[in-house]
Design an enzyme around this catalytic site. Structure first.
Site, mmCIF file in Angstrom:
data_model
loop_
_atom_site.group_PDB
_atom_site.id
_atom_site.type_symbol
_atom_site.label_atom_id
_atom_site.label_comp_id
_atom_site.label_asym_id
_atom_site.label_seq_id
_atom_site.Cartn_x
_atom_site.Cartn_y
_atom_site.Cartn_z
ATOM 1 N N GLY A 394 0.832 -1.194 0.000
ATOM 2 C CA GLY A 394 0.000 0.000 0.000
ATOM 3 C C GLY A 394 0.862 1.237 0.000
ATOM 4 N N PRO A 395 0.276 2.406 -0.138
ATOM 5 C CA PRO A 395 1.040 3.656 -0.183
ATOM 6 C C PRO A 395 1.786 3.893 1.131
ATOM 7 C CG PRO A 395 -1.253 3.985 -0.863
ATOM 8 C CD PRO A 395 -1.177 2.631 -0.263
ATOM 9 N N SER A 396 2.792 4.761 1.088
ATOM 10 C CA SER A 396 3.507 5.148 2.304
ATOM 11 C C SER A 396 2.535 5.828 3.267
ATOM 12 C CB SER A 396 4.655 6.109 1.962
ATOM 13 O OG SER A 396 5.605 5.465 1.143
ATOM 14 N N GLY A 397 2.690 5.523 4.540
ATOM 15 C CA GLY A 397 1.823 6.114 5.551
ATOM 16 C C GLY A 397 0.486 5.423 5.698
ATOM 17 N N GLY A 399 -0.043 2.628 7.227
ATOM 18 C CA GLY A 399 -0.155 1.961 8.520
ATOM 19 C C GLY A 399 0.449 0.576 8.563
ATOM 20 N N LYS A 400 1.207 0.218 7.540
ATOM 21 C CA LYS A 400 1.760 -1.146 7.468
ATOM 22 C C LYS A 400 2.783 -1.403 8.579
ATOM 23 C CE LYS A 400 3.269 -0.483 3.294
ATOM 24 N NZ LYS A 400 2.899 0.940 3.168
ATOM 25 N N GLU A 523 10.165 -3.864 4.683
ATOM 26 C CA GLU A 523 10.966 -3.329 3.580
ATOM 27 C C GLU A 523 12.371 -3.922 3.609
ATOM 28 O OE1 GLU A 523 10.181 -1.352 1.061
ATOM 29 O OE2 GLU A 523 8.100 -1.275 1.672
#
Length: 599
Positions: A394-397, A399-400, A523
Site C-alpha cells: 500500500g502507499p507510504s503512511g 499503517g503497514k 521493507e
C-alpha cells in the site's frame, strides 16, 4: 515568578518561586544512600571522632594559657595537643577517601536504577521524549548526587556534634558571649534557608536546559552528513549555540541564587568574631572571665562556625542535587513496559487450528506530547495462516509498519484485538511474545560494535559457525571474511562503516539467527541491488520453510508469489488475495502494479 524577576523586585522576605516538574525532597535521596549505609556509618563515626578530637583542643589551649599566666610547668599538655592534631589529620584523610568512594558509589547506584528502568520504558515514551535529554539524566543529573555526600551531607553529622559541643563549651565559659553569638548565627540560618529553595528551582531549570542542549547536539551529530550535504552547517550550529546560551543563562540563575551563601557564611564568622573580641575584651578587663577562657571561647567559636559554613555549602549542594533528582525521579516514576505484563503463559497454549496471526477489528492511534491521539488504523481485520507468506502493500503512511509494531507490542491496540495462535497478545508477557518473532525493521539499524555483536543480539549463545551460516544465507559471508578482523570487524556508530544494503542484510541475518517461528520483514530488500535482492529472496524462501512470514514491501516484484497479499490504504484493509486475483478486483493494487510495470 522566575529567579531573575524575583531578584529585581523589592525584597520583602523570600518570594514563592514556581517549580517545574516533580519536586524531589530529601527523603527521596535515602534509597540511594541506604545501599551504602555501612560505609556511611564508618564515615559518620570517623566524623564524630574527628569532632571529639577538635573539641578537646580549646580546653587544652585554655590550660596552656592559664599555666603560662601562673608560671606553672606545661608538662605534657603541648605534646597532647600535638598528638590530637596529628591523629585528627589521619582521621580526616581516611574519612575523605571513604566519602569520595561512597559518593561515587551513590552515583553508580542512581545510574544503575535509571538505566535499567530507562531501557524498559514503553516505546511510546521514547516517541515523546528527546534522546539527548534522557542521556543527560543518566550522565549530568546523576553526577550531581555526588555532591550530596562529598560536599558536606554525611560530614554534617560530625559537624552537628562539633556544633553542639562548641555551644556547650561556650555556655560553660561565658553564657553572655554565647547569647550574642547565637543571635548572629540564627540570622544566617534563616537567610540561607530561604536561599536553598531558590537554588533548587534554578538548578532544576539548569538541568532541563542542559538536557535540551544534549538533545540538540545528539540530533546534529547523528544527522551531520545530511546537514552538511544540505549546506545547513552554519544554521544548525547557530541553533545548537542558542541552546548552549540558554543553558548558560540557566547557569547564571543558579550562580545568582547561590552567590549569597558564601558571603553570608563569611559575614557570620567575621561579625561573630568581632563581637566576641569586643565584648569579650571588655569582660576580661572587668574580671568577669580570664584571658584563657576568652582564648578558649574564640577557638570554640571557630569550631562552631566551621561546620555551620559547611552546612551552608551542603544546603546549596543538596538543593542542586534535589533539582537533578526531580528529573531522575520523573523518569523512574514512568511505568516500565513490563509493569503490567501477565504471569508467564506458554505460547503452546494457543489453539493449533487458529491462524498464526490475526487482526480483529483493530484500531490504533499514536499520542503526541500533548496526549492528543492521531488515528492510524481503523477496523483492520485479516488473518495469517500458519506456515504461509503474507505481504502487506500500500502507499507510504498507510499503517503497514504500525501493524508490525502492534505485533511486537511496542504499542497496545486502542480497539479490537491482535492474536497470536488465537491468544490475545495482551495476555502474553512481552518477552514470551517477542521470542516468537524475528523482526527486521525498516531502517535496518546496526548497533555500534562488531559484526558478531550485532548478529548474536537475539541469540547470545550462537557460535561463530552459526553466524557464518546466516551471513552466507544473506550473501554477506564473503564480504565479512575479506576483512582482517572477520566477525570482530567494527560496524561504526549506527553501522556507518557498512553500506545501506549491508546493514539491511546484517539485520536479516540477525533475525534468521534468532530462529523464531514467525518472520516480520519491513521493507527488507529496499536497499539491495537486483542481484542481491534475488539471492536474498531465495534465502528467505528457504528460511521460510516451516515458518510464517509477514513482509511489508513497496517493490511488488518481491511479493507477487506470496500466499496472501493484504492491500492497506489510509489505515484500512481495502483488499486481500493473491497477485492475479488482486489485479482484477483491487483498483489500488492494479495501480501500484502498473506503476511498477507488473501488468
Amino acid at each position: 515568578m522566575s529567579t531573575s524577576t524575583a531578584a529585581a523586585a523589592p525584597r520583602r522576605g523570600f518570594r514563592r518561586v514556581k517549580e517545574e516538574g516533580p519536586r524531589a525532597r530529601f527523603r527521596d535521596l535515602l534509597p540511594y544512600l541506604s545501599e551504602h549505609r555501612a560505609a556511611i556509618v564508618v564515615v559518620i563515626v570517623l566524623s564524630v571522632l574527628g569532632a571529639g578530637l577538635s573539641l578537646a583542643q580549646p580546653l587544652l589551649v585554655q590550660q596552656v594559657v592559664t599555666r603560662v599566666q601562673r608560671s606553672q610547668p606545661l608538662g605534657g599538655v603541648v605534646g597532647l595537643i600535638a598528638a590530637l592534631v596529628a591523629v585528627g589529620a589521619v582521621v580526616s584523610g581516611v574519612q575523605h577517601y571513604l566519602l569520595q568512594r561512597t559518593g561515587t558509589s551513590v552515583v553508580l547506584t542512581a545510574r544503575t536504577r535509571l538505566i535499567r528502568h530507562l531501557l524498559r520504558l514503553p516505546v511510546a515514551d521514547f516517541d515523546r521524549r528527546r534522546t539527548g535529554d534522557l542521556v543527560a539524566r543518566v550522565g549530568t543529573d546523576t553526577t550531581l548526587l555526588y555532591a550530596v555526600l562529598t560536599q558536606g551531607l554525611v560530614d554534617a553529622v560530625g559537624g552537628v556534634f562539633t556544633f553542639v559541643g562548641a555551644i556547650i563549651g561556650m555556655a560553660i565559659l561565658d553564657p553572655v558571649l554565647l547569647g550574642l553569638t547565637v543571635l548572629i548565627v540564627l540570622f544566617a540560618i534563616v537567610v540561607v534557608g530561604g536561599l536553598a529553595r531558590r537554588i533548587r528551582v534554578a538548578s532544576r531549570k539548569q538541568q532541563d536546559a542542559v538536557g535540551a542542549l544534549t538533545a540538540d547536539v545528539e540530533r546534529s551529530i547523528s544527522a551531520v552528513r545530511t546537514i552538511r550535504a544540505s549546506g545547513a552547517t552554519d544554521r544548525e550550529t547557530e541553533s545548537v549555540l542558542q541552546g548552549a546560551r540558554r543553558a548558560w543563562g540557566a547557569g547564571l540563575e543558579v550562580a545568582k541564587a547561590s552567590a549569597p551563601v558564601v558571603p553570608v557564611a563569611s559575614l557570620t564568622l567575621n561579625l561573630a568574631f568581632l563581637v566576641v573580641i569586643g565584648v569579650g575584651g571588655f569582660r576580661v578587663a572587668s574580671g568577669a572571665i580570664g584571658i584563657g577562657s576568652l582564648v578558649a571561647f574564640l577557638l570554640f567559636l571557630f569550631l562552631m562556625v566551621m561546620p555551620l559554613g559547611n552546612a551552608f555549602g551542603a544546603a546549596a549542594s543538596v538543593a542542586s542535587a534535589l533539582g537533578a533528582l526531580g528529573r531522575i525521579s520523573e523518569v523512574l516514576a514512568l511505568p516500565s513496559e513490563t509493569a503490567e505484563d501477565p504471569a508467564d503463559l506458554a505460547i503452546e497454549s494457543g489453539r493449533p487450528d487458529a491462524p498464526a496471526v490475526e487482526f480483529d477489528a483493530v484500531s490504533f492511534g499514536y499520542r503526541g506530547q500533548d496526549g492528543a491521539r492521531v488515528d492510524v488504523l481503523h477496523d483492520v481485520t485479516f488473518a495469517v495462516p500458519r506456515g504461509t507468506r503474507t505481504a502487506l502493500v500500500g502507499p507510504s503512511g498507510a499503517g503497514k509498519s504500525t501493524m508490525l509494531s502492534l505485533l511486537e507490542r511496542f504499542y497496545d491496540v486502542d480497539g479490537g484485538a491482535v492474536r497470536l495462535g488465537g491468544i490475545d497478545l495482551r495476555r502474553l508477557p512481552r518477552e514470551v511474545l517477542r521470542a516468537q518473532f524475528g523482526y527486521v525493521e525498516q531502517d535496518a539499524p546496526a548497533l555500534a560494535g562488531t559484526i558478531r555483536d550485532n548478529l548474536v543480539l537475539a541469540a547470545p549463545l550462537a557460535t561463530d559457525e552459526d553466524c557464518l551460516r546466516v551471513l552466507d544465507a544473506v550473501n554477506l559471508r564473503a564480504t565479512v571474511l575479506k576483512h582482517a578482523d572477520g566477525l570482530a570487524a567494527q560496524v561504526g556508530e549506527e553501522g556507518v562503516l557498512l553500506s545501506g544494503g549491508e546493514r539491511q542484510r546484517l539485520a536479516i541475518a540477525r533475525a534468521l539467527l534468532a530462529d523464531a517461528p514467525i518472520l516480520l520483514l519491513d521493507e527488507s530488500t529496499s536497499n539491495l541491488d537486483g542481484r542481491n535482492e534475488q539471492l536474498l529472496r531465495d534465502s528467505l524462501a528457504a528460511a521460510g520453510e516451516g515458518r510464517t512470514t509477514i513482509v511489508i514491501a513497496h517493490r511488488l516484484s518481491t511479493v507477487v508469489d506470496a500466499d496472501q497479499i493484504v492491500v492497506v490504504d489510509g489505515g484500512r484493509v481495502v483488499a486481500a488475495g493473491r497477485h492475479e486475483t488482486l489485479l482484477e478486483t483491487s483498483p489500488l493494487y492494479r495501480e501500484l502494479a502498473a506503476t511498477q510495470l507488473l501488468v
